[in-house]
Design an enzyme around this catalytic site. Structure first.
Site, PDB file in Angstrom:
ATOM      1  N   LYS A 202     -16.881 -13.190  19.282  1.00  0.00           N
ATOM      2  CA  LYS A 202     -15.831 -12.186  19.479  1.00  0.00           C
ATOM      3  C   LYS A 202     -15.490 -11.484  18.157  1.00  0.00           C
ATOM      4  O   LYS A 202     -15.364 -10.258  18.114  1.00  0.00           O
ATOM      5  CB  LYS A 202     -14.571 -12.844  20.047  1.00  0.00           C
ATOM      6  CG  LYS A 202     -14.652 -13.186  21.530  1.00  0.00           C
ATOM      7  CD  LYS A 202     -13.365 -13.830  21.999  1.00  0.00           C
ATOM      8  CE  LYS A 202     -13.395 -14.094  23.507  1.00  0.00           C
ATOM      9  NZ  LYS A 202     -13.440 -12.851  24.295  1.00  0.00           N
TER      10      LYS A 202
ATOM     11  N   GLU B  34     -14.562  -9.423   5.836  1.00  0.00           N
ATOM     12  CA  GLU B  34     -15.534  -9.597   4.763  1.00  0.00           C
ATOM     13  C   GLU B  34     -16.405 -10.832   4.984  1.00  0.00           C
ATOM     14  O   GLU B  34     -17.594 -10.820   4.710  1.00  0.00           O
ATOM     15  CB  GLU B  34     -14.804  -9.730   3.414  1.00  0.00           C
ATOM     16  CG  GLU B  34     -14.118  -8.462   2.933  1.00  0.00           C
ATOM     17  CD  GLU B  34     -15.110  -7.421   2.445  1.00  0.00           C
ATOM     18  OE1 GLU B  34     -16.266  -7.784   2.169  1.00  0.00           O
ATOM     19  OE2 GLU B  34     -14.718  -6.242   2.331  1.00  0.00           O
TER      20      GLU B  34
ATOM     21  N   LYS C  75      -5.216 -38.057  11.015  1.00  0.00           N
ATOM     22  CA  LYS C  75      -4.103 -37.192  11.429  1.00  0.00           C
ATOM     23  C   LYS C  75      -3.327 -37.834  12.574  1.00  0.00           C
ATOM     24  O   LYS C  75      -2.091 -37.778  12.604  1.00  0.00           O
ATOM     25  CB  LYS C  75      -4.630 -35.816  11.842  1.00  0.00           C
ATOM     26  CG  LYS C  75      -3.544 -34.764  11.962  1.00  0.00           C
ATOM     27  CD  LYS C  75      -4.120 -33.363  11.899  1.00  0.00           C
ATOM     28  CE  LYS C  75      -3.018 -32.326  11.768  1.00  0.00           C
ATOM     29  NZ  LYS C  75      -3.551 -30.956  11.584  1.00  0.00           N
TER      30      LYS C  75
ATOM     31  N   GLU D 284       6.663 -22.484   0.025  1.00  0.00           N
ATOM     32  CA  GLU D 284       7.390 -22.649  -1.234  1.00  0.00           C
ATOM     33  C   GLU D 284       6.453 -22.653  -2.438  1.00  0.00           C
ATOM     34  O   GLU D 284       6.806 -22.169  -3.517  1.00  0.00           O
ATOM     35  CB  GLU D 284       8.194 -23.955  -1.193  1.00  0.00           C
ATOM     36  CG  GLU D 284       9.143 -24.129  -2.353  1.00  0.00           C
ATOM     37  CD  GLU D 284       9.982 -25.388  -2.241  1.00  0.00           C
ATOM     38  OE1 GLU D 284      10.555 -25.812  -3.267  1.00  0.00           O
ATOM     39  OE2 GLU D 284      10.055 -25.949  -1.134  1.00  0.00           O
TER      40      GLU D 284
ATOM     41  N   HIS E 130      -1.793 -17.645  10.233  1.00  0.00           N
ATOM     42  CA  HIS E 130      -2.413 -18.674  11.049  1.00  0.00           C
ATOM     43  C   HIS E 130      -2.180 -18.377  12.533  1.00  0.00           C
ATOM     44  O   HIS E 130      -1.076 -18.007  12.931  1.00  0.00           O
ATOM     45  CB  HIS E 130      -1.825 -20.052  10.732  1.00  0.00           C
ATOM     46  CG  HIS E 130      -2.176 -20.550   9.372  1.00  0.00           C
ATOM     47  ND1 HIS E 130      -2.001 -21.868   8.988  1.00  0.00           N
ATOM     48  CD2 HIS E 130      -2.711 -19.934   8.293  1.00  0.00           C
ATOM     49  CE1 HIS E 130      -2.401 -22.032   7.730  1.00  0.00           C
ATOM     50  NE2 HIS E 130      -2.830 -20.856   7.287  1.00  0.00           N
TER      51      HIS E 130
ATOM     52  N   GLU F  87      -8.014 -22.988  15.652  1.00  0.00           N
ATOM     53  CA  GLU F  87      -7.125 -22.420  14.640  1.00  0.00           C
ATOM     54  C   GLU F  87      -7.879 -21.354  13.851  1.00  0.00           C
ATOM     55  O   GLU F  87      -9.008 -21.572  13.406  1.00  0.00           O
ATOM     56  CB  GLU F  87      -6.624 -23.495  13.664  1.00  0.00           C
ATOM     57  CG  GLU F  87      -5.659 -22.901  12.637  1.00  0.00           C
ATOM     58  CD  GLU F  87      -5.323 -23.847  11.492  1.00  0.00           C
ATOM     59  OE1 GLU F  87      -4.135 -24.022  11.208  1.00  0.00           O
ATOM     60  OE2 GLU F  87      -6.264 -24.392  10.878  1.00  0.00           O
TER      61      GLU F  87
ATOM     62  N   ALA G 107      -5.900 -20.329  -2.506  1.00  0.00           N
ATOM     63  CA  ALA G 107      -5.794 -21.481  -1.608  1.00  0.00           C
ATOM     64  C   ALA G 107      -6.868 -22.523  -1.915  1.00  0.00           C
ATOM     65  O   ALA G 107      -6.614 -23.730  -1.852  1.00  0.00           O
ATOM     66  CB  ALA G 107      -5.903 -21.023  -0.156  1.00  0.00           C
TER      67      ALA G 107
ATOM     68  N   GLU H 282      -5.778 -24.346  -5.113  1.00  0.00           N
ATOM     69  CA  GLU H 282      -4.651 -25.240  -4.828  1.00  0.00           C
ATOM     70  C   GLU H 282      -5.116 -26.477  -4.080  1.00  0.00           C
ATOM     71  O   GLU H 282      -4.666 -27.596  -4.363  1.00  0.00           O
ATOM     72  CB  GLU H 282      -3.598 -24.476  -4.017  1.00  0.00           C
ATOM     73  CG  GLU H 282      -2.243 -25.179  -3.921  1.00  0.00           C
ATOM     74  CD  GLU H 282      -2.147 -26.157  -2.761  1.00  0.00           C
ATOM     75  OE1 GLU H 282      -1.217 -26.982  -2.753  1.00  0.00           O
ATOM     76  OE2 GLU H 282      -3.019 -26.113  -1.861  1.00  0.00           O
TER      77      GLU H 282
END
Length: 214
Positions: free
Chosen positions: A28, A46, A61, A121, A128, A147, A159, A162
């Protein structure tokens, strides 16, 4: 050994549905990107990267959530087993992709979190979406959660850094580095704003030139 193999096969077969869902959403996204390129002479996407969460990560999890480690609980409570990361050049492209995906008739948007308008923060910015994607099987159709994280190249670079630092320090990042990461996030925001401005000016100049040549 047989018990372990049976459990492994059970999880492997159970996660196969998520692979099919990724195939569906990647198709898609590629179609939408090509259509946008054809109509507007611009590729909003991109790069696309997809992955299925490792069974051990899913189990961890579930443990953190205080849930029994079962495939059924994974399907019900872990909504990011199948994940797609979409990178764009400009912030406006993020919202365009969000709009195009959300308008698909056979996709259900379960959840949207906008960390661009409302950054975390620590400075993290991204959009998302949790979607239910149809997987068409021989005798039924199943809707599988996927997701999607949509961000600019600059956001993605921040990201990634981090994430690496987060795990190098076992989730306990020194305060000094937290401040440096926040400053870097502010720089990324300023860069995205500047790139957006330049792109808008390019469009204005091209439009003015086109009108003057009519």
């Amino acid at each position: 050994m047989d018990v372990f193999q049976d459990k492994f096969n059970h999880w492997k077969n159970g996660l196969l549905m998520y692979k099919f869902a990724l195939d569906e959403i990647n198709t898609k996204l590629n179609i939408l990107n090509e259509e946008f390129q054809f109509i507007h002479n611009h590729n909003p996407i991109e790069h696309i990267k997809s992955r299925i969460k490792d069974p051990s990560s899913i189990m961890n999890k579930l443990n953190r959530k205080g849930l029994s480690v079962t495939l059924e609980n994974a399907r019900s409570y872990v909504l990011d087993i199948a994940g797609v990361r979409v990178t764009c050049s400009f912030v406006r492209d993020i919202y365009k992709i969000h709009e195009m995906i959300a308008s698909q008739d056979d996709i259900n948007v379960i959840q949207t979190k906008d960390y661009i308008k409302n950054p975390k923060e620590n400075g993290y910015r991204s959009l998302h979406m949790i979607l239910e994607v149809p997987v068409f099987l021989a005798n039924r159709t199943e809707y599988v959660p996927v997701e999607i994280q949509i961000r600019t190249i600059a956001m993605d670079t921040w990201a990634s850094l981090e994430h690496k630092i987060f795990y190098k320090f076992d989730q306990d990042i020194p305060e000094k580095l937290k401040k440096e990461l926040k400053l870097a996030a502010d720089t990324v925001t300023a860069l995205d704003d500047k790139m957006e401005y330049i792109n808008t000016e390019v469009d204005k100049i091209k439009y003015t030139s086109k009108v003057s040549n009519v």
